[in-house]
Write a protein that holds these residues in place. Structure first.
Motif, PDB file in Angstrom:
ATOM      1  N   ALA A  49      37.453  41.289  38.792  1.00  0.00           N
ATOM      2  CA  ALA A  49      37.710  42.583  38.144  1.00  0.00           C
ATOM      3  C   ALA A  49      38.719  42.422  37.018  1.00  0.00           C
ATOM      4  O   ALA A  49      38.554  43.015  35.935  1.00  0.00           O
ATOM      5  N   GLY A  50      39.752  41.627  37.244  1.00  0.00           N
ATOM      6  CA  GLY A  50      40.739  41.402  36.197  1.00  0.00           C
ATOM      7  C   GLY A  50      40.145  40.733  34.985  1.00  0.00           C
ATOM      8  O   GLY A  50      40.484  41.056  33.841  1.00  0.00           O
ATOM      9  N   ILE A  51      39.235  39.814  35.225  1.00  0.00           N
ATOM     10  CA  ILE A  51      38.618  39.095  34.104  1.00  0.00           C
ATOM     11  C   ILE A  51      37.606  39.965  33.389  1.00  0.00           C
ATOM     12  O   ILE A  51      37.677  40.167  32.174  1.00  0.00           O
ATOM     13  N   SER A  52      36.641  40.489  34.135  1.00  0.00           N
ATOM     14  CA  SER A  52      35.531  41.190  33.476  1.00  0.00           C
ATOM     15  C   SER A  52      35.881  42.591  33.008  1.00  0.00           C
ATOM     16  O   SER A  52      35.398  43.027  31.966  1.00  0.00           O
ATOM     17  N   CYS A  53      36.719  43.301  33.747  1.00  0.00           N
ATOM     18  CA  CYS A  53      37.000  44.697  33.388  1.00  0.00           C
ATOM     19  C   CYS A  53      38.209  44.846  32.479  1.00  0.00           C
ATOM     20  O   CYS A  53      38.272  45.802  31.704  1.00  0.00           O
ATOM     21  N   ARG A  54      39.189  43.951  32.597  1.00  0.00           N
ATOM     22  CA  ARG A  54      40.419  44.130  31.833  1.00  0.00           C
ATOM     23  C   ARG A  54      40.619  43.079  30.758  1.00  0.00           C
ATOM     24  O   ARG A  54      41.163  43.367  29.711  1.00  0.00           O
ATOM     25  N   PHE A  55      40.239  41.842  31.003  1.00  0.00           N
ATOM     26  CA  PHE A  55      40.513  40.797  30.024  1.00  0.00           C
ATOM     27  C   PHE A  55      39.449  40.747  28.941  1.00  0.00           C
ATOM     28  O   PHE A  55      39.769  40.597  27.774  1.00  0.00           O
ATOM     29  N   GLU A  56      38.212  40.848  29.334  1.00  0.00           N
ATOM     30  CA  GLU A  56      37.099  40.757  28.375  1.00  0.00           C
ATOM     31  C   GLU A  56      36.766  42.147  27.840  1.00  0.00           C
ATOM     32  O   GLU A  56      35.770  42.757  28.206  1.00  0.00           O
ATOM     33  N   ILE A  57      37.607  42.631  26.949  1.00  0.00           N
ATOM     34  CA  ILE A  57      37.438  43.970  26.385  1.00  0.00           C
ATOM     35  C   ILE A  57      36.511  43.870  25.182  1.00  0.00           C
ATOM     36  O   ILE A  57      36.794  43.126  24.236  1.00  0.00           O
ATOM     37  N   PRO A  58      35.411  44.613  25.191  1.00  0.00           N
ATOM     38  CA  PRO A  58      34.492  44.544  24.047  1.00  0.00           C
ATOM     39  C   PRO A  58      35.084  45.267  22.831  1.00  0.00           C
ATOM     40  O   PRO A  58      35.874  46.191  22.958  1.00  0.00           O
ATOM     41  N   ARG A 113      48.933  41.232  29.807  1.00  0.00           N
ATOM     42  CA  ARG A 113      49.290  41.834  31.096  1.00  0.00           C
ATOM     43  C   ARG A 113      48.428  41.267  32.221  1.00  0.00           C
ATOM     44  O   ARG A 113      48.926  41.000  33.320  1.00  0.00           O
ATOM     45  N   VAL A 114      47.160  41.067  31.974  1.00  0.00           N
ATOM     46  CA  VAL A 114      46.270  40.477  32.977  1.00  0.00           C
ATOM     47  C   VAL A 114      46.741  39.061  33.313  1.00  0.00           C
ATOM     48  O   VAL A 114      46.829  38.688  34.489  1.00  0.00           O
ATOM     49  N   LEU A 115      47.082  38.280  32.296  1.00  0.00           N
ATOM     50  CA  LEU A 115      47.579  36.928  32.542  1.00  0.00           C
ATOM     51  C   LEU A 115      48.905  36.967  33.314  1.00  0.00           C
ATOM     52  O   LEU A 115      49.147  36.126  34.183  1.00  0.00           O
ATOM     53  N   ASN A 116      49.742  37.935  33.020  1.00  0.00           N
ATOM     54  CA  ASN A 116      51.001  38.082  33.731  1.00  0.00           C
ATOM     55  C   ASN A 116      50.758  38.413  35.208  1.00  0.00           C
ATOM     56  O   ASN A 116      51.439  37.888  36.094  1.00  0.00           O
ATOM     57  N   VAL A 117      49.800  39.270  35.473  1.00  0.00           N
ATOM     58  CA  VAL A 117      49.451  39.603  36.862  1.00  0.00           C
ATOM     59  C   VAL A 117      48.936  38.361  37.581  1.00  0.00           C
ATOM     60  O   VAL A 117      49.336  38.085  38.716  1.00  0.00           O
ATOM     61  N   MET A 119      38.652  37.344  45.573  1.00  0.00           N
ATOM     62  CA  MET A 119      37.718  37.012  44.517  1.00  0.00           C
ATOM     63  C   MET A 119      37.387  38.268  43.718  1.00  0.00           C
ATOM     64  O   MET A 119      37.237  38.202  42.510  1.00  0.00           O
ATOM     65  N   LEU A 120      37.308  39.380  44.430  1.00  0.00           N
ATOM     66  CA  LEU A 120      36.982  40.640  43.773  1.00  0.00           C
ATOM     67  C   LEU A 120      38.053  41.028  42.763  1.00  0.00           C
ATOM     68  O   LEU A 120      37.736  41.438  41.649  1.00  0.00           O
ATOM     69  N   LEU A 121      39.321  40.861  43.142  1.00  0.00           N
ATOM     70  CA  LEU A 121      40.416  41.193  42.239  1.00  0.00           C
ATOM     71  C   LEU A 121      40.396  40.300  41.008  1.00  0.00           C
ATOM     72  O   LEU A 121      40.573  40.778  39.883  1.00  0.00           O
ATOM     73  N   LEU A 122      40.172  39.024  41.205  1.00  0.00           N
ATOM     74  CA  LEU A 122      40.129  38.093  40.083  1.00  0.00           C
ATOM     75  C   LEU A 122      38.983  38.432  39.134  1.00  0.00           C
ATOM     76  O   LEU A 122      39.175  38.517  37.921  1.00  0.00           O
TER      77      LEU A 122
END
Length: 174
Positions: free
Chosen positions: A6-15, A52-56, A1-4
């Motif tokens: 982190a991928g969403i909030s830290c990498r996908f949702e870029i301000p 890239r996040v979606l690919n991961v 859950m942590l990886l998911l």
């Protein structure tokens, strides 16, 4: 859950970066500011990172679906995220991940599983020096080595299945 998460909030949702002075002035006038720098930032930085996040995530679902089989909350969170993704470039990846999830679920429903099944009866116990009922001679050193190996395999099979499904045993000479 942590990886998911982190991928969403830290990498996908870029301000977006701080607006330029020209953008601030346009906002004050009630206009819609979209500077060339912001468009370039979104196209050359945000979109490739999001892809890239979606690919991961696609790779994770395709090759390590057991994580989602074991944790329905994780699968529900991924599906909620996938359904919220918007954009033409992202559509292909979202469809791909959704198809993989559906295919894996269908395989699960059809009875195709990675679980060990016991169709054949277990082999006969290998006795070495000690015999059934001879408790006075029963010792680790008096058991047959094959029987010790079988028992250790049974004890450690869950750990082995986890490691082999994670790919730790690939390319290891046995």
């Amino acid at each position: 859950m942590l990886l998911l998460n982190a991928g969403i909030s830290c990498r996908f949702e870029i301000p977006d970066p701080e607006p330029s002075e020209a953008d601030r002035l346009a906002r004050e006038k009630g206009e819609q500011p979209v500077s060339a720098e912001l468009k370039r930032f979104r196209k050359e930085y945000v979109q490739p990172v999001q892809l890239r996040v979606l690919n991961v995530f696609r790779h994770w679902v395709e090759h390590h679906f057991y994580d989602f089989e074991r944790d329905n909350v994780l699968l529900n969170r991924l599906e909620a995220f996938i359904s919220s993704v918007r954009g033409k470039a992202m559509k292909k990846w979202v469809e791909s991940i959704t198809k993989i999830i559906n295919r894996k679920r269908q395989a699960e429903v059809n009875g195709i599983s990675h679980a060990i099944t016991f169709e054949n009866p277990p082999p006969q116990i290998e006795w070495y020096i000690s015999r059934p009922g001879q408790m006075e001679t029963f010792d680790l050193m008096t058991l047959h080595p094959i029987e010790i190996a079988r028992q250790l395999t049974l004890l450690e099979s869950d750990l082995y299945r986890y490691n082999s499904s994670c790919g730790f045993t690939k390319n290891v000479p046995i």
